[in-house]
Motif scaffolding. Structure first.
Motif, PDB file in Angstrom:
ATOM      1  N   ARG A 105     -48.273  25.323   3.460  1.00 57.47           N
ATOM      2  CA  ARG A 105     -47.272  25.442   4.520  1.00 57.47           C
ATOM      3  C   ARG A 105     -47.912  25.332   5.900  1.00 57.47           C
ATOM      4  NH1 ARG A 105     -45.539  29.789   3.089  1.00 57.47           N
ATOM      5  NH2 ARG A 105     -43.604  29.194   2.029  1.00 57.47           N
ATOM      6  N   ARG A 106     -49.073  25.953   6.057  1.00 61.83           N
ATOM      7  CA  ARG A 106     -49.767  25.911   7.348  1.00 61.83           C
ATOM      8  C   ARG A 106     -50.149  24.477   7.722  1.00 61.83           C
ATOM      9  NH1 ARG A 106     -54.579  25.432   9.563  1.00 61.83           N
ATOM     10  NH2 ARG A 106     -55.600  25.040   7.554  1.00 61.83           N
ATOM     11  N   LEU A 107     -50.722  23.760   6.764  1.00 62.22           N
ATOM     12  CA  LEU A 107     -51.123  22.373   7.020  1.00 62.22           C
ATOM     13  C   LEU A 107     -49.913  21.490   7.313  1.00 62.22           C
ATOM     14  CD1 LEU A 107     -53.812  21.918   4.207  1.00 62.22           C
ATOM     15  CD2 LEU A 107     -54.233  22.107   6.665  1.00 62.22           C
ATOM     16  N   SER A 108     -48.852  21.695   6.561  1.00 63.13           N
ATOM     17  CA  SER A 108     -47.644  20.888   6.740  1.00 63.13           C
ATOM     18  C   SER A 108     -47.062  21.061   8.136  1.00 63.13           C
ATOM     19  CB  SER A 108     -46.602  21.255   5.682  1.00 63.13           C
ATOM     20  OG  SER A 108     -47.096  21.031   4.372  1.00 63.13           O
ATOM     21  N   ASN A 109     -47.015  22.289   8.611  1.00 60.34           N
ATOM     22  CA  ASN A 109     -46.464  22.554   9.932  1.00 60.34           C
ATOM     23  C   ASN A 109     -47.403  22.123  11.049  1.00 60.34           C
ATOM     24  OD1 ASN A 109     -44.154  23.698   8.792  1.00 60.34           O
ATOM     25  ND2 ASN A 109     -45.028  25.761   8.763  1.00 60.34           N
ATOM     26  N   ALA A 110     -48.706  22.235  10.808  1.00 63.68           N
ATOM     27  CA  ALA A 110     -49.682  21.882  11.840  1.00 63.68           C
ATOM     28  C   ALA A 110     -49.687  20.389  12.134  1.00 63.68           C
ATOM     29  CB  ALA A 110     -51.079  22.345  11.417  1.00 63.68           C
ATOM     30  N   TYR A 111     -49.483  19.557  11.112  1.00 65.10           N
ATOM     31  CA  TYR A 111     -49.580  18.106  11.291  1.00 65.10           C
ATOM     32  C   TYR A 111     -48.245  17.384  11.094  1.00 65.10           C
ATOM     33  CZ  TYR A 111     -54.561  19.084  11.085  1.00 65.10           C
ATOM     34  OH  TYR A 111     -55.815  19.572  11.337  1.00 65.10           O
ATOM     35  N   ASN A 112     -47.173  18.156  10.896  1.00 60.35           N
ATOM     36  CA  ASN A 112     -45.842  17.580  10.667  1.00 60.35           C
ATOM     37  C   ASN A 112     -45.888  16.544   9.542  1.00 60.35           C
ATOM     38  OD1 ASN A 112     -43.070  17.468  11.213  1.00 60.35           O
ATOM     39  ND2 ASN A 112     -43.317  15.668  12.525  1.00 60.35           N
ATOM     40  N   CYS A 113     -46.640  16.884   8.516  1.00 55.43           N
ATOM     41  CA  CYS A 113     -46.780  16.024   7.344  1.00 55.43           C
ATOM     42  C   CYS A 113     -46.846  16.936   6.122  1.00 55.43           C
ATOM     43  CB  CYS A 113     -48.049  15.172   7.451  1.00 55.43           C
ATOM     44  SG  CYS A 113     -48.362  14.100   6.028  1.00 55.43           S
ATOM     45  N   GLY A 114     -45.861  16.838   5.257  1.00 52.45           N
ATOM     46  CA  GLY A 114     -45.800  17.733   4.114  1.00 52.45           C
ATOM     47  C   GLY A 114     -46.990  17.591   3.182  1.00 52.45           C
ATOM     48  N   VAL A 115     -47.526  18.718   2.751  1.00 54.28           N
ATOM     49  CA  VAL A 115     -48.646  18.747   1.805  1.00 54.28           C
ATOM     50  C   VAL A 115     -48.152  19.457   0.548  1.00 54.28           C
ATOM     51  CG1 VAL A 115     -50.990  19.553   1.375  1.00 54.28           C
ATOM     52  CG2 VAL A 115     -50.344  18.764   3.660  1.00 54.28           C
ATOM     53  N   TYR A 116     -48.037  18.718  -0.555  1.00 57.89           N
ATOM     54  CA  TYR A 116     -47.398  19.247  -1.753  1.00 57.89           C
ATOM     55  C   TYR A 116     -48.268  19.045  -2.996  1.00 57.89           C
ATOM     56  CZ  TYR A 116     -43.466  18.390   1.424  1.00 57.89           C
ATOM     57  OH  TYR A 116     -42.640  18.343   2.518  1.00 57.89           O
ATOM     58  N   ALA A 117     -47.941  19.830  -4.027  1.00 55.57           N
ATOM     59  CA  ALA A 117     -48.564  19.664  -5.335  1.00 55.57           C
ATOM     60  C   ALA A 117     -47.542  20.026  -6.404  1.00 55.57           C
ATOM     61  CB  ALA A 117     -49.809  20.536  -5.471  1.00 55.57           C
ATOM     62  N   VAL A 118     -47.516  19.252  -7.462  1.00 55.69           N
ATOM     63  CA  VAL A 118     -46.636  19.528  -8.601  1.00 55.69           C
ATOM     64  C   VAL A 118     -47.482  19.546  -9.863  1.00 55.69           C
ATOM     65  CG1 VAL A 118     -44.676  18.736  -9.968  1.00 55.69           C
ATOM     66  CG2 VAL A 118     -44.648  18.450  -7.497  1.00 55.69           C
ATOM     67  N   ILE A 119     -47.394  20.652 -10.609  1.00 48.93           N
ATOM     68  CA  ILE A 119     -48.151  20.796 -11.850  1.00 48.93           C
ATOM     69  C   ILE A 119     -47.169  20.907 -13.007  1.00 48.93           C
ATOM     70  CG2 ILE A 119     -49.892  22.142 -13.064  1.00 48.93           C
ATOM     71  CD1 ILE A 119     -50.761  23.276 -10.363  1.00 48.93           C
ATOM     72  N   ILE A 120     -47.297  20.007 -13.978  1.00 48.78           N
ATOM     73  CA  ILE A 120     -46.401  20.003 -15.132  1.00 48.78           C
ATOM     74  C   ILE A 120     -47.223  19.992 -16.411  1.00 48.78           C
ATOM     75  CG2 ILE A 120     -44.574  18.823 -13.881  1.00 48.78           C
ATOM     76  CD1 ILE A 120     -45.428  16.233 -15.339  1.00 48.78           C
ATOM     77  N   ASP A 121     -46.507  20.103 -17.549  1.00 48.39           N
ATOM     78  CA  ASP A 121     -47.181  20.036 -18.844  1.00 48.39           C
ATOM     79  C   ASP A 121     -47.269  18.592 -19.318  1.00 48.39           C
ATOM     80  OD1 ASP A 121     -48.351  20.670 -21.252  1.00 48.39           O
ATOM     81  OD2 ASP A 121     -46.449  21.126 -22.238  1.00 48.39           O
ATOM     82  N   LYS A 122     -46.104  17.933 -19.470  1.00 50.33           N
ATOM     83  CA  LYS A 122     -46.086  16.548 -19.946  1.00 50.33           C
ATOM     84  C   LYS A 122     -45.063  15.725 -19.166  1.00 50.33           C
ATOM     85  CE  LYS A 122     -47.657  17.398 -24.686  1.00 50.33           C
ATOM     86  NZ  LYS A 122     -47.338  17.219 -26.127  1.00 50.33           N
ATOM     87  N   MET A 123     -45.407  14.480 -18.939  1.00 51.20           N
ATOM     88  CA  MET A 123     -44.507  13.580 -18.219  1.00 51.20           C
ATOM     89  C   MET A 123     -43.265  13.258 -19.038  1.00 51.20           C
ATOM     90  SD  MET A 123     -47.234  10.888 -16.568  1.00 51.20           S
ATOM     91  CE  MET A 123     -48.082  10.641 -18.143  1.00 51.20           C
ATOM     92  N   SER A 124     -43.388  13.269 -20.360  1.00 55.01           N
ATOM     93  CA  SER A 124     -42.248  12.941 -21.222  1.00 55.01           C
ATOM     94  C   SER A 124     -41.098  13.927 -21.047  1.00 55.01           C
ATOM     95  CB  SER A 124     -42.693  12.909 -22.688  1.00 55.01           C
ATOM     96  OG  SER A 124     -43.249  14.158 -23.076  1.00 55.01           O
ATOM     97  N   ASP A 125     -41.391  15.131 -20.569  1.00 60.67           N
ATOM     98  CA  ASP A 125     -40.336  16.107 -20.324  1.00 60.67           C
ATOM     99  C   ASP A 125     -39.399  15.644 -19.222  1.00 60.67           C
ATOM    100  OD1 ASP A 125     -41.511  17.698 -22.232  1.00 60.67           O
ATOM    101  OD2 ASP A 125     -42.623  18.923 -20.786  1.00 60.67           O
ATOM    102  N   TYR A 126     -39.843  14.687 -18.412  1.00 60.34           N
ATOM    103  CA  TYR A 126     -39.048  14.182 -17.290  1.00 60.34           C
ATOM    104  C   TYR A 126     -38.710  12.701 -17.466  1.00 60.34           C
ATOM    105  CZ  TYR A 126     -40.800  18.539 -15.444  1.00 60.34           C
ATOM    106  OH  TYR A 126     -41.117  19.871 -15.274  1.00 60.34           O
ATOM    107  N   ALA A 127     -38.820  12.220 -18.706  1.00 59.41           N
ATOM    108  CA  ALA A 127     -38.489  10.833 -19.048  1.00 59.41           C
ATOM    109  C   ALA A 127     -39.276   9.837 -18.204  1.00 59.41           C
ATOM    110  CB  ALA A 127     -36.984  10.590 -18.897  1.00 59.41           C
ATOM    111  N   CYS A 128     -40.522  10.177 -17.886  1.00 54.28           N
ATOM    112  CA  CYS A 128     -41.383   9.279 -17.112  1.00 54.28           C
ATOM    113  C   CYS A 128     -42.498   8.752 -18.016  1.00 54.28           C
ATOM    114  CB  CYS A 128     -41.986  10.014 -15.922  1.00 54.28           C
ATOM    115  SG  CYS A 128     -40.764  10.490 -14.666  1.00 54.28           S
TER     116      CYS A 128
END
Length: 300
Positions: free
Chosen positions: A80-103
């Motif tokens: 959140r700090r980095l995102s607000n400091a540079y007006n550029c969202g910094v995100y991460a998504v951790i999942i188990d398997k891609m097949s759970d999302y039909a990808c």
């Protein structure tokens, strides 16, 4: 320990439970009014239990809750700090398997997550996302928006991924996200200064002068030693007081030197062309697809 809502469905479920409790309470206490004027439900004698509160993920989406809460909250706050400091969202998504999302692949999933989670900062939706599929052992570093794509070049993304993979190989998931956030802070700061992390790209002119210098350098070195040796020989020359030293001798042996052609050696050097280079980021800049995303993905 606080619970974490990690999806819109969880938020809706929590709201539905809260609404049901309010309706049930009102049915058994018809004489009480809790929304009259400016009075709120928290003005009653019932205390607010912090253990029942929800912490909504905004930047780090740990969908399988593999990171302990104390570490998770620290990562979320730093993102959140980095995102607000540079007006550029910094995100991460951790999942188990891609097949759970039909990808079918990790890049498809990261774009799906970026769009469906409505990520990005500002009107341009600038942001960077690190997608990690633990079960598939795949990762992708995605950037979107002009500033994000400038900050995270092909070369820069590959370099940062190599740092993160050291943690992934040890199954240190929280450590991997920490390295990712550290890299984001460095990359965004340099991009803001106008010096993004990128490979040096030779121009045609610089290539010419570099080639000319490297080609002439051996000649200069050889000429230096040849002239130096000749100069040393001249130091022993002195004028003689005797005319005999300058007289002609009949037994002078003049040898004839004859050069005979044997063969010709030809060396061909291929000049580098940017259009021939398709390796990850070696020619500099960022490769952006038709949807505005750039990627650097792989396995661990």
């Amino acid at each position: 320990m606080k619970g974490r809502t990690l999806s819109l469905a969880a938020i809706i479920a929590a709201l539905a439970m809260s609404l049901g409790m309010i309706v049930s309470y009102a049915d058994t206490n018809t004489g009480d009014t809790y929304y009259e004027g400016t009075e709120s439900a928290y003005d009653t004698e019932e205390s607010y239990d912090e253990e029942d509160s929800y912490y909504t993920s905004e930047y780090i989406f740990d969908l399988n809750m593999i990171i302990d809460d104390d570490t998770y909250f620290g990562l979320e706050d730093e993102a959140r700090r980095l995102s607000n400091a540079y007006n550029c969202g910094v995100y991460a998504v951790i999942i188990d398997k891609m097949s759970d999302y039909a990808c079918h692949d990790i890049e498809e999933f990261s774009e799906y997550a970026y769009e469906n989670l409505e990520l990005g900062k500002g009107d341009a939706k600038n942001g960077v996302l690190y997608a990690l599929s633990i079960g598939d052992r795949k990762y992708d570093l995605l950037a979107y928006g002009d500033f994000a794509n400038t900050a995270f070049t092909d070369y820069g993304k590959e370099k940062l991924n190599n740092r993160i993979k050291d943690k992934l190989s040890e199954d240190d998931w929280s450590g991997a996200i920490e390295v990712y956030l550290e890299g984001c802070g460095d990359y965004l700061a340099k991009a803001k200064e106008g010096k993004p992390v990128d490979v040096y790209k030779f121009t045609v002119v610089s290539r010419f002068w570099t080639g000319a210098f490297l080609g002439l350098l051996p000649s200069f070195i050889i000429a230096f030693f040849v002239c130096g040796k000749a100069r040393l020989k001249l130091k022993s020359v002195r004028m003689s007081s005797s005319a005999a030293s300058y007289s002609r001798k009949a037994d002078v042996d003049i040898r004839i030197k004859e050069d005979k052609y044997t063969h010709t050696t030809t060396r061909v050097v291929k000049l580098h062309d940017d259009d021939d280079d398709s390796s990850g980021g070696s020619s500099g800049g960022t490769t952006v697809n038709d949807s505005g995303y750039s990627h650097s993905s792989g396995s661990f």
